[in-house]
Every structure is written in C-alpha cells, then in structure tokens.
Design an enzyme around this catalytic site. Structure first.
Site, PDB file in Angstrom:
ATOM      1  N   TYR A 239      -0.566  -1.400   3.617  1.00 50.05           N
ATOM      2  CA  TYR A 239      -1.362  -0.234   3.216  1.00 50.05           C
ATOM      3  C   TYR A 239      -2.606  -0.272   4.080  1.00 50.05           C
ATOM      4  O   TYR A 239      -3.334  -1.286   4.065  1.00 50.05           O
ATOM      5  CB  TYR A 239      -1.775  -0.341   1.742  1.00 50.05           C
ATOM      6  CG  TYR A 239      -0.680   0.038   0.771  1.00 50.05           C
ATOM      7  CD1 TYR A 239      -0.121   1.317   0.781  1.00 50.05           C
ATOM      8  CD2 TYR A 239      -0.221  -0.880  -0.179  1.00 50.05           C
ATOM      9  CE1 TYR A 239       0.880   1.658  -0.122  1.00 50.05           C
ATOM     10  CE2 TYR A 239       0.782  -0.532  -1.082  1.00 50.05           C
ATOM     11  CZ  TYR A 239       1.323   0.731  -1.054  1.00 50.05           C
ATOM     12  OH  TYR A 239       2.298   1.077  -1.939  1.00 50.05           O
ATOM     13  N   ASP A 267       3.621   7.187   3.244  1.00 52.61           N
ATOM     14  CA  ASP A 267       3.911   8.190   2.205  1.00 52.61           C
ATOM     15  C   ASP A 267       2.970   8.055   1.015  1.00 52.61           C
ATOM     16  O   ASP A 267       3.228   8.603  -0.051  1.00 52.61           O
ATOM     17  CB  ASP A 267       5.372   8.079   1.742  1.00 52.61           C
ATOM     18  CG  ASP A 267       5.714   6.706   1.176  1.00 52.61           C
ATOM     19  OD1 ASP A 267       4.799   5.872   1.010  1.00 52.61           O
ATOM     20  OD2 ASP A 267       6.904   6.463   0.909  1.00 52.61           O
ATOM     21  N   HIS A 358       9.491   6.205  -1.293  1.00 50.72           N
ATOM     22  CA  HIS A 358       8.709   5.210  -2.035  1.00 50.72           C
ATOM     23  C   HIS A 358       9.331   4.955  -3.413  1.00 50.72           C
ATOM     24  O   HIS A 358       8.630   4.839  -4.427  1.00 50.72           O
ATOM     25  CB  HIS A 358       7.272   5.719  -2.190  1.00 50.72           C
ATOM     26  CG  HIS A 358       6.233   4.621  -2.290  1.00 50.72           C
ATOM     27  ND1 HIS A 358       5.265   4.419  -1.339  1.00 50.72           N
ATOM     28  CD2 HIS A 358       5.989   3.679  -3.240  1.00 50.72           C
ATOM     29  CE1 HIS A 358       4.488   3.416  -1.691  1.00 50.72           C
ATOM     30  NE2 HIS A 358       4.895   2.937  -2.835  1.00 50.72           N
TER      31      HIS A 358
END
Lengths: 499, 499, 499, 499
Positions: A239, A267, A358
């Site tokens: 991330y 995403d 995801h």
C-alpha cells in the site's frame, strides 16, 4: 538508562484525553497525542486508557509498529504486571458455545475441498475475526460473483490423450513454482491463528508455493521472511504511503531481504466499507443519546479518511517511474480491472498485472477477474501484445478446475487468499498444508480429465466461456402465482409400516 | 359573526345520509352533500358520521383542504370538545406489539445503508401506513425490478487516477446542489411522521439537497415552503386537475413562493391499483352478505374513478402550450417511459423529463427507468439532441453505486422517494439526515473506486450495461428432479464434543 | 309399458362380471357388456356393481349420456330407493377439515385478482376435483411457463394520450363482445360446482363474454345452450370421434342451436398423462400383490388407449374438407403450435386458429401460446397473410396486462379457462361474475396506463418482447459455496425492549 | 488333493500385516502380499484380517475375481464355518429406521415416472450404496446439468398428423431394438440388489432393450451373458487395462459369447473424485491423531493412483488400431465430449461414439451430452459426414421427451443408467420392468403429441434448441433488498370459522 518499574496504579491514573497511557506486552506508552492520529480511530485505543491493551492490540498490529510510529519519548518503560489488576471478563455465552464447537469440530480428514475449511472456520472463529475475513463491500454481490463467475465457463475436454504423467509446475515472474497458484496478500493473519502469517509461509514452503507478503500483516515483515526455507520465493504487496520515504524504506528493505516481486495495490485509494464487518463490531449494549444523533455517529468515513493518512489516494500513473527508480524488483500492478489499463501498463513498461477486485471488498458490482481476463487476453492477442506482460488474477478460486479455466483463458497464475486463511483458522499449519494438497490433487485430476499433460497445453479451445459476459438478474418472481402453484410430489411412504 | 358553541350531542344527531356532520380539529362540518364527491369514497367519511374524525383525517389531508373544497356555509363552527364522548378504542394486540418493537428498535447508528431504514420502518410503522408506502401495482414486479435492474449493470473501473479530492456537486434545472440526487415527491407524509413533509424539507436543507413538493402532501404547500432555509431549492410536482383554474392557481402560487421547477406527472391518468395496500385496509371483521355480492363489493374502480375527478385522464400533448402560458418555471414531464416520448418532449420545447414508472405503483411490467435511460441516451446522442434536454430518473435507487451508474449512462440526477420516507418513519428528521449522509459517503467512496473526481468524469465507458435489456424468466424448475437431488453437505460437527 | 319397481336387493344380486347392474338417479341399468367399453376403464364402474353409483357418476357425465351410449334394452327401470341401503361413509378427517375451511373462507370481497380465486379453490375443493383441474403433463413445466412467459414481455407505455374514455369491446369470428377474452372449454364443470357449466354461461351472459362449450361438459349441451340469455354468443369445442356420424350429429345440433363457431381440438390425439391427477386418485389403502406386479398395474395407457376409442388419433389435414361439408359455422383449429401449421391452416381456408398447448396438459415443454404468437405474427405480416386469419391464444392468462400483451402482439382474443373454474368452485356464479369484473377493471386501467383508448390502438410498438424466445435454465447452484456464504443481515431489534 | 478343513481359530491368528488371511464364501485366502496391490486400497481389506469378509466383498466384486487376481497358492481351502465366531453387529438406529422405511415403501403402482424410483431408492438403500450410485464429481454441477439441459430444449409440435399407429422401434449398431434407449454400463450392481446386474439383463430381455455390460460389474461377465434370453442383444463396456493381454482376453471372450459392440471408455484416465461418496464412507467414529495429519490422511489420490493400475491413463488414439486387430465387434468410443474428437473418430474409422460425461462423475462443469450433440450434428451435416458415424448420448435422461429431443437433434439412441439401478434397488426386477414400461408409454405418447409416427420422422425442425448453449449463472441476489421486500399474500382464511 535504567528506568524504574511502573505500577498498574501509575498507569491507571492516565485514563483520560488529557493524558492517556496504555500497557502493551508489559510496557507502558503515552498515546495522548497519538490518539487522534490512529488510523483505526481514537475510540479503538481510548477504551484501554490506563489499562492493559495487549489482547486487543496483538492480532491487529505487528510488534515493531510502536517503534516505527511512536516517538521514543513516549515509551515509558516496563510495568510490574503483578500490580496490574486483570480485567474480569463477563461470562459470554457465545464464547462458551464457540469453545464447544471447537471441541467437536470435524477432523482435518473430513475436509475434502476448500469450501469445507471455510465452513469449519466460520463456526470456530471469533465473530469479529470471521467478520473481518469474510466480509465484502456493500451488498457483497462482487464477493459472490467472484466464485460463481467460474460456473459460467464450461470445459471442452479432449479425450484419448496420454496423460499418464502430468506436470503441474510453472514459473511466475521468472521464479519456478510447483503449481500455478500463489498465496495472495491478506491482512491481519493473527485474527485467524495466534502465530499469524508465518503459518502460511511454512505451508507454502512445504509445497513449493509462492507467497505474497501483505503490508498490513500482523507478523512483522522480517518474521515472515525469517520463516521461509531454502530458496522459497516471496513477493511484497504494497500500500503506497503518502510519505514516499516510508514506502521507499519498505520496498528497499524487502528487496534486500530477497523478495522477487513488488505488487503495488492500485484498487484501494480508499478502503472499502464492509457492512458485515462493521455490524459485527457494533457494540449493541451501549444505548446513549449519541447513537441516534447523525452528527456524532462514528461513521465509516472516519476510518476511511483516517486510513487515507497512510494509503495515498493521489497515487497515479505519474508515480510509476519513481517506483522503477527505487527498486530492481519487477513492479506489478495489483487491482487492474479493465483492458484499457492493461494496455497502459504495457506502455509504462510494467511486466505484469493482477486483475483483481480486491476480493470483492472495494467496489461492489465490479466484475470478477476471470471475466476481465476473458476480455483482456483476446485484445492483447489481437494487438500482438500477449507476450509483453504476464497476467495474474485472483478472487473466488475454490476448485482446481477454476485455476485450469483461468489458465486456459490466458492467466499465468492465480492468487488464493481467504481459503488459506480459513484453513489456517480452522486447523493451523496442518490445515493449510492439507488445503494445498487437496488443490494439487484436484489440479492433477483436472489436467488429466481435460486432456492436458502440462500447463502450456491449456488454451482457450478447451473452454466455452461465452457465458462470461452475461450478468443475469431474473425478473422478480410473481409471488402470488408461485405461492398458489401446487408443487408435484414424489410417492409418499405409508405413515404406518406394512408389518 | 359570533357563533354559539356546538355540543357533541348536537353533532351526534346528524349521523345519517340525510344529514351527516363530522368534527375536525374541534370544529363541526356538514358533509352531507360532499359525501358523494369525496375522492376517497363516501365510506371513508361516513364511518365518522356524528363523530370526531380528526384522527383519520389528519395523516391524509393538509389542514387547509376544507377551506378549498367545502363551501363556507358548511362550516358549522366550534364544538365544545368536553361534551364529545371519546371513542373507546378496543384493545389491539397488534398495536401493543408494535409499541414493543418501537421500544426495542435499533439505534440510528446501527443503520448502515438505505435498506436498513426500510427494515426498521416496516416493523415500527402502522400496518396501514406501511401498506400505503410500500405497495406497488399488481404483482409488484416492476416495483422490485426497479432496484434489481441496477444489478444488471457492472462497473469498468479506472485505476491509478488521482482521487484525493472528490467533488460530488452538480446542478439540476440550473440550480446548484451538493449531490446528484433529489427528494422526489411522495404523498401522505404524515402517515410516517406526525410532522409530515416538513421533516424532509429540513433534512434536505441541511444537506443542500433539492426537494420536490407533492400535490398530495399531508402538510400544506405553504407549510412546506415555510420550512425551507436560505436559498434552499424546491420544485413542485403537479397532478393536473380537470378544473384548469385550480391547476393554474396552484402553479402560480408555487412560482410566487419561489419554486424552481414544475414537474407534471404524466404516468397517472388513473391511479394504480395496489393490492397490498387494499388488502391491508380490508376490514376482515365485517362479514355481511354484501361481501359476497359482486355488485356491491366496493371495488377499487370506485376509488380510481372518483379520483379521476381531480386527476385529468384527458391530459395530453395538446395541453403543453397552456402550461407554458401560465408559468415561467421550467416544465418537466415526470413519468416518461419510452424514447419516442422523449423526442416528442424535445419537439414541444420541454427542457427536462423524468424517466419513471411511478415507483412501480402504476403499470406492472413497465420497465425500470434505468433501462429506459440506456435506450434513450444513445438515441439522443445519435440525433445530436443530448444537450437539448436534461434527463432524470427515479425508482429503485438504494446505493450510491446506483446513482453513479445512472450518471454514467447519462442521467443528470436521480430522484429518491421511499427510502427517505422510511428513514423519516423510523427515526424522524435525524433518520433522514443520516440516510442522506450515508448516501453521500457512499457516493464519495464510489467515485474514488470507479476512478472519477467529479460527476462530469462519469461516462458510459465506465459501465457494462449490456445486461439491461434482458428480462430473464427462468424455466420453471422440475420439482421432482430437484426434490430428489441429494444436496452436498459441508463437514458435520460431532454431536457430542470430544472433551 | 308399466314396469315393476325394482328393489335394492334385486340390484344387489347383479354385482359381478357376469351380470353387473348399477343404480343412477333412481334407475337401474345393466352395464355388464358396457364395462369393457367404458372410456374411463371398467374399474371406475365395477366398484359400484350392485349399488347406487349416482354420486360418482354425476360430476363426470352429462345426464343424457346414458341414452346415447347404452342401448334401451339395458335400461331396467325405476328402483324403490327406500329399499336401497345407503352406503355408510367412513369418517374422513380430510373432509372434516375441508368443511372447516369452507366455513372460514375469505369473503368474495377479499379476492382482488385471479390468483386469489385459485388460492381459495385449492383449499375448499375436494382433492380429486382440484387434482383434475389443476394438473398438467409430466413435470408441469409448460403448465407454469404458460403464465410466466408473460413476464418476459415488458411494456413500452405511451404517455400524454387522452384516455378519458376507454373502449374495451371488440369482435371475434364476427360476433361482438364486451372484452377481448372468452371462456374457453374445460371439462367436468360439476367437479367445481353442482350446477356445472351453466354457471359459467350465466356469468358470461351478464358480462357480454363469449363462452366455448366443451365436448366433455358435465351438463348436457342443451342445458348449457338453454342457460344463455338473449343474443349471448356460444361456440362449440369438438373432440372428433372415430365415428364421424356421432361427430356430425353433434356439430349439426350445435349449429342448429345457434353456435357461432366450431373449435376442433387438434392437440390431443391422445389425452395427456397428468401425474398429479393420477396420484390424487390412487387409492393408497389397498395393498395387494398386484400393486407390485408391472403386468397388472392399471397403467395410464389403459385409459389413454380406451379414450382413443372416442378421440380419433388419425385425425389429419385430409379431414378438413369433411368438416366444411357438414357445417356453415366457421371452423377453428384449437391447439396449433407452430407457424408452419398456421400457414397450412390458411391454405386449407381455415378462418381462425387458437394457439394453445391445452393448458399444459398434453406435451410438456411445449412452448407457451404467447411465445408461438410472437413467432407467428411477424411471419404472417411478412407474407402479407395477417388479415387472412384470426389468431387466438389461451393458457396462463391471469392479469389484464397479459391480455393487453397478447393483443399488442397480434392476438384477436384470449381464452381463459381454469381461473373461471376456480372462481366458480370457490364462490359459484357470483365468483365468476366478480372474476370477470376484476379482469374488466384491470383491462380498462391497463389500457389507460399503456396509452390506448381502444383495442385497435394496441400494437407491437407498445411491448418489448425480445425476452420471449429465451428458455433460461440456470446452471445448478454450487450448494457448498452457497451454504457457506454468510448472508448479510438487517439491523437487529433488541431482544429486550428499552423500557 | 484333499485339504483339511480350516477352523475359525486358524484363520484368526493371521490378522496382521505380516500374515493376513481372510474368509470369503467359506474359503480362506492369504492376502498378505495382495494388500498393497488392492485397487481399493489396503485398508478396505485389512479391516477383515483374520475374519470373514464375505459381506463387504460381495457387492463390490464378481465371484471369479479371486481366481483371476490371486495366485492359486494363496487359496487356502475351505473353512468350517461353524467354528467361525459371527461378528456381533452393534445396534444401528439408522439401519433400523431404514428397515421401517422398507416396510412402508410405496407400492410399485405408485411410481409414475423415473424420478419416483429414485425417490424410493434414496430412502430404502443403504447409505453407502446410495452414496456410490448417486454421487458426482466435485460440486455435482455437471451431474445436475445433465438433466436440466433438457429443459433448455422446447418442442415445436406438428398437429393434424395421423398418429394412430406409432412405431417406437429402431436399430443400433445394426441390431434391432424395440425402443431407442439402452441400459448403459454402471458398476457394482449388487449394491442395489443382491442378484446384481442379471436383474437388468432379465428386464431388458422382457422389453427388447439392449444392455451394455460393465467391466466393473459385481456379477461375473458370464453370469450376465447366461441371463439373456433368445436373441437378446448385449454390448461390452471396457476399461482398458495397462496389461493389454488382460484386455485382449476380456474382449475376445465377450465376442465369443456374442456381444455385438465394444464400448471403450475414454473419459476416465483417472477415476473421478466424488465427495458425496467419500463423505458417506468416512468413519466418523475414529478420532485419532492421524485424522489431523495431512501426511497420513488417506487421500483420494491413493485410490485414484491405485486404480490407475488397471485403468490405463496412457490410452490414446494410437491404440485404436490395436483394438481393431483383436476383435470384429464394432468399436465405439464412450465419453467423447467435443466435435473435434468426433471428427477424429471418423478419421480412425470408428463407426459410433457415445457423447457422455460419465454421468457427471468425472470432470465437473463438463457440458451435458445433449449440448455437445447439438454442436456435433450440424457440423457433421455441414461436412456431409453425418452418415459415417452413429452418435449416442447418455446422462440425465428421465423422461421420454428427453429421448425424443435427443433423437430430434440427431442421436441414434440414448443410454440410461442410474434410473434403472434405482428401480432395481427399490423394487428389484419388477421395478426395472415397470420403469421401462413407463418410459415406453411416455415415448409413444410423446411421439403422438409431437406429431411423429416413427423415429425417422423426428428431426431438428421439431425442437427449439437455441437455449442449449447458454450457461446462465444468476447475479448473486442482494440479500438485504430481498429480505426487506414484503411479499404479496393470498387472501387469508379466518382463524375462526364462521359457524
């Protein structure tokens, strides 16, 4: 510098917003200023003000996180734990019956497929852990579509092919692996097993399966790397933090420790809202006035906005060159959802993408990866670009036949997340090992029955994927007509036996 | 002129068809002649002959309606209410358990989406109110299709777009608003909350949301306008009366009070028959001979025909110029259901239409507005007319992703009706405020995840709407075969724990 | 010739296959020879050997049938019924609870649509009667498809059309009627009401609706004709007998008595096997050896073969000229199921056909008439033959919107059978009158809402019938995955109220 | 050589891995060395070490198998059974209630269709037998699709065809038969009836139906051939053994005994994993440590690998000439699943194929044979090859209309397996005879109603098979919305009767 041992009483005095101390693993910390910066919101910490917070902290955070995020000056030193009054836990009938379920759970040998692990996990996990793992965005339509989309694809098997020897091995991002699936990154492993993500590492090692290490792991990154054996392959899921220096440090550390791929999540500019998870956490006992005041309701956006403090919503294509400049690991975009973005990735010199929604946790009614794959690959072939990029997919895989379908349609490999978490939550490392073995057995059988000896023999001619584009929503049933219909019955047995 | 105070006994004597008086808000009225003209049928009034009718009257009618529809000579003056015997209400077990449900209802903080409000409202509302709000025409197929049609549309999200700042605002009929949805007109607000439509006005004001005021409101038009704050925007929804003078008076009064749009309902030449509503109202206790006589059964057509006394079934395109002549407000046709009629509206110089099937309350198996939209916009673009008219839709919107899909397909804005009524019925103004906030949060999240920073970035390339035209009705299941199928099971837990 | 009155004892002696007498309506008959010729099989009669068979005989046969089928010499004369021992009926708990249901059935005013009558009928009818009326062939897939096919068709309503006056009338085979539906032929009316088909005649008369008289009526043909009023229109449905003289007699008698159309059933060379009906009739009490001997099981083919004694399976196109030669009534083929046969009918100079699958009682997975219609009419228009033949359909009509859809697609009129039988079975003549009234009200409303003032304004542009050809059978659900899915829940109410 | 009679005690001493004796039908055998070669795994035998294994052995194996697979030297001679202690069976409540169900089962006359037999069998069979017969691969999606695919095909019936005489007979591989279906090969018949496959032979003989004899029968091949009458036709199904000499012996023996066709199974290089079957067999009582050790779990692959000892996974097209060289019987490939392989079969001079997915027991989401047929036949016709090969299908046939559909689409005949097993398991030979009769009756009726007098009149113009290619998986339902929907209700009966 030798510090005096603190007592439970010392800490207990700092139980308010002006001065808030907590105990973690036998040490005290001053979190007064940190409260408002906590990504999970201040309430999650403040309920432990002046108390021992270890039990709530542990499954959510890797141990080193305090060193990284809390200034040394706030580390107050050891606490004499004998002076800390243990919280008395109220009797919890739900917990008692969960313990009974654990005692009577099926043996591992009774699990014959990945669904079975999920079924056991659902019943033996703590509700809050199950809620976090199993939930999806909004109405969870994408969550379920991810698996059911595979049933839109049917085989066109070849017969009379010599399949005595079947070879399941393949390579991904240049690394060899025994099967074309990998353990994808999932957060908070300690919710499922006290040992956390290292359990997955060990099982993957035993099977020659690649593991992707999550940014939000509950073990520390180094613990997870330390758990690997020999030339076992690991990747890093990232991330991207607003503070690029933090990101750079993470990436370069991972490369240094031998990670073979950098999977940047694209995403999740904002973390999805998962109502099943939120509802599970809601504390129904409290009933104050604020619960009905729309201005003070602790809205999901609070968490989402806070978390955006460390996930950068401004991440965009212009950032790609930066990542290339800080690492030599292949950069993979995880969460691509349309053919246009795959083409763009090729333009940007990206060697691989993961088509993914995801796990259905972000945008509801986003399509399944397998459906996107079926749109992407023919377009790449049409443009003669199919050899320029490796395409992975994840989400909804439960059977080896799902994997075979994905490979037939052009995927290089398939990521599996929740099923291994469930196997771990139900049976620990042995569960994960068995789950992987089942999948391998299914895979070998599937290859034989579809008529292929190795993964390169899998191609689009072996499947009928015409059904994939169809998003069928049946016309609402006319209740009156169906209620009044007198259903046919099978022959009745006599009420009384003819003795 | 000073009138003598009437007594309960005075009124009670006029309890027959030759002379029928009733009491409303402490005043007596002679409704003998009016009985036969009552749009809701004579029975609805006559059951109060000689009695106080306030409780039945109030949620259905705005207070000023008597002044408008009953000649001054029939206003008989004040009644000394101390002389009126209060009706003794029979014990009602259903009402008692409803009160218990109200006492144990979830807190507002437990409502995470629009469905949740509906669920609470269903359980805390009076049956008759729920029946009126929730019902649809015939088999309620269109009612449900309105929402489920959105699940035929799937996203094609863009990633790696900088979505740090998301702007949800837009404009409708030239007025700015904070989000692309508005409160659409719905009748009889006092069935849900004793304060009625003004509750919606206040909540809309707090959120910068436009409100459409209904003709059949239970607050008076002026009360609703008085409740707005600052430059809050309101529109008028109009049922065209056979008596054009009445219509003209209403329209010009609304314009005078600042309304910014005139929405003429065109899908209701006759009000739909909603069987759930009718069945709820049916008084099961009575059991006289007439109940089985087809000639005396109080058929729905009675109401429908009666009501056509004030909704003009002859309204047609030829009337459009008249409306243009009496107001400068933009004239919008509400209830258009086919592309041909959108084209005709453009010919007639209409600046906007609402594609709508009246919330599924008129013609069953009329298509959802979102499906019509997907037919209309490409045709308008093909003819280069898409900038000549604003297209709105309503019906079935429950998630911000629904709104985003509508905007992608070309809608300028989206009307929401029942969900706000349910939020109001369950939690009053705070409920509506919270419902709107949830929708705003969802909207911002949805925009980020689909990869758009502002509403003008939403376009058809972000959705896959190929499924919209399909009206799938599955082949009836073969009961025998499915009954005899032995369903697979998950691993069983031991009946007795292994202690 | 004066005959001596027979006694019960006289008859009782003839209770075997060598001499079998039965009593009907107080008269004795010798059926020894007739046993083997009985279309319903010998068992159905033989169980009354030597006894009074009136109760079993009456709902199945018109009274004059004995005169027609049993030689005068077998008519043995009157029986002194006081000498006949009444069968003692065993206590039947199912019958007792049926009587209770009859006593508590909803009032007619609580029936708001055709489904409602079916629901009441199902509960108040005798099982055997319900089984006969409601059953269909095989898996009853066509039976249900007949109605659900209508939900594949959606409206494209016109707005802003002056629909103040709606005219529902039309003409069929040259006869005027108040609405575009007719009562189609159904057998054994006395199973539903002791008066039988004349009940339908009277109700039809009150509403200006045409009635088709069935060959297998339980009232006699003349009773049904006698029950009509004024210029009420009736048609004759015909099962063609192998003995053409019998057929000729029936046809010419019907013409003589004023019938305006001859509907020859062409979809029943053999009567369908309806398992629900058969299972209902099965007498579970008996348990002899023969029940398990495949050679002696009273197989359906027995009935089917027997019945082919009076329904001619060799009926074919070559017989058409014969029918033209014996009557001037327009000859209509009832049960046509493909466009090729409609074209052939035109070649043979047939003025009308009924597209029908015999209410789903003959060939299972034969398509619905409405689907065939959507295939037939465009082909007729393409060949410019659409004015050469009137096309009717029947099966599955439950809402006036169904009728409107059929008319939009080109049907001249629509036959309705079971719904009126159910209305009759539940409420007698008043039920049928009310059912027709409901349909008329729905029809008028539907016309207004679709934007049509008269039936000739209904055309294909008002419907979207693209879904009709699709026979969707969903992929079997993966039980494990759906069982393990943790369904989202709505907000819970507190178990204990917050008092 | 006269052998001394062994005693129970003699045998009981050999109860370990070093020396393992068992008793079968009163004779002792030394299976010490054979244990590890047993295709069903050693555990299945070892649990009888030192004991009488007859009861477990009998339904699985033909009696002569010992002679074939166990060296003479291991045949130890007769045992004095009076000296063998009978195992005391523990009280089994499930078995007791099964006996009660058997006593109260419906009579044969109450079975009206093939589903009915399955329903009875499910309740009267032993669980383990039912599990073996009824199970399919993985999620059993193909298992169910096999039947439901037929509901995607609808008829286009012809009317006014003279169908007085219907001829159901046809020929397959040059042999005449009374109907176009045959009894296909299924294993382990004695699980359903103690007499095993000869029951099917006798029933087939009575009806003029062809039977395919399975390799894995529980009667011996010769017993099955001996049971045929007159010129009754039988075929041989063959699993090809790695040891071609064994295969050759089997094939030539079959030809010698008059078999008219050799059906080589080509869809089973590895026997499918049927979880329902595995779960049924799992012995829940045991709970040792090994049950949770993934390395010792008796994985399905064990069975699968073992069995590959006698089913050759290397079987391929190159082996075809060999089979031609050893027999004159027509060679048929059973289990072809794509048009490309049908074309290949023609190239190899194969006179017939069976399109089949092995009853859904091999590869899940392999398509139904009827769907493959609809792809194959037009392609053959396009290439003018349709007369070069006979095409059979099996799987999912339950109604004669299914057979008619298959014939319309070009099949020469249809194989039926499980339904006859179920009929046999529920009612023995009489059950099978009755099942075949029902199917014949249905067939004759179906022919009449579709408008065909003989099987050569069946063609593609009589069906609408457009739906076949569609694999519809509905979009997951939005639980919240559907839970909150207030379903319409039918008119309620009064709780208290109006007496």
């Amino acid at each position: 510098m030798q510090q005096k041992m603190l007592t439970g009483k010392d800490v207990a005095e700092h139980n308010n917003k002006d001065s808030c101390w907590i105990i973690l693993h036998g040490k005290a910390y001053d979190v007064t200023e940190f409260l408002s910066k906590h990504p999970g919101g201040p309430t999650a910490i403040f309920k432990y003000a002046g108390k021992d917070a270890t039990e709530g902290f542990e499954p959510i955070h890797p141990p080193e996180i305090l060193d990284e995020h809390l200034d040394r000056s706030k580390h107050l030193g050891k606490v004499d734990m004998s002076t800390v009054t243990a919280e008395e836990k109220p009797f919890d009938p739900e917990e008692e019956s969960r313990q009974q379920r654990i005692a009577s759970k099926p043996s591992l040998a009774q699990c014959f497929n990945l669904h079975d692990f999920e079924s056991v996990a659902k019943q033996v996990m703590k509700k809050i852990a199950w809620g976090y793992y199993s939930s999806g965005a909004d109405d969870e339509i994408t969550l379920r579509e991810n698996h059911s989309a595979y049933h839109k694809i049917w085989f066109r098997p070849r017969v009379l092919v010599d399949v005595e020897e079947v070879n399941s091995s393949t390579s991904m991002l240049g690394s060899k692996c025994s099967v074309p699936f990998y353990v994808t990154a999932t957060a908070l492993g300690k919710l499922g097993d006290p040992e956390g993500e290292v359990v997955l590492t060990r099982a993957a090692g035993r099977h020659g399966v690649i593991q992707m290490i999550p940014t939000l792991s509950s073990c520390s990154f180094d613990e997870i790397v330390d758990a690997k054996k020999g030339d076992q392959v690991q990747w890093l899921q990232l991330y991207v933090n607003k503070d690029r220096e933090i990101t750079k440090r993470i990436v370069q550390h991972a490369e240094g420790r031998g990670c073979k791929g950098l999977f940047i999540t694209v995403d999740a500019p904002q973390l999805g809202r998962r109502e099943k998870d939120i509802r599970t956490k809601f504390n129904g006992a409290a009933s104050d006035v604020q619960k009905n005041n729309p201005d003070t309701i602790n809205r999901s956006q609070g968490v989402a906005r806070a978390i955006s403090g460390f996930i950068d919503p401004s991440l965009s294509w212009k950032d790609i060159p930066y990542f290339k400049s800080i690492t030599k690991m292949p950069i993979v975009l995880k969460g691509v959802q349309r053919v246009e973005d795959v083409l763009k990735a090729i333009e940007y010199g990206i060697p691989a993408v993961v088509l993914s929604n995801h796990g259905g946790r972000q945008l509801d009614t986003a399509p399944s990866a397998i459906e996107i794959l079926a749109e992407v690959m023919p377009e790449l072939r049409r443009r003669n670009l199919h050899d320029r990029i490796e395409v992975y997919i994840d989400g909804g895989v439960r059977r080896a036949t799902d994997i075979i379908k994905a490979l037939c349609l052009g995927a290089k490999g398939v990521g599996i997340g929740r099923p291994f978490l469930y196997a771990m939550s139900a049976y620990g490392e042995q569960g994960v090992v068995h789950a992987m073995q089942l999948l391998k057995d299914e895979f070998e059988m599937g290859m034989r029955l579809v008529g292929a000896k190795s993964v390169d023999e899998l191609g689009p001619e072996l499947v009928d994927a015409r059904g994939l584009g169809a998003h069928t929503v049946p016309t609402p049933v006319d209740s009156l007509s169906s209620d009044v219909y007198d259903r046919l019955v099978l022959p009745p047995f006599a009420v009384k036996a003819k003795l």
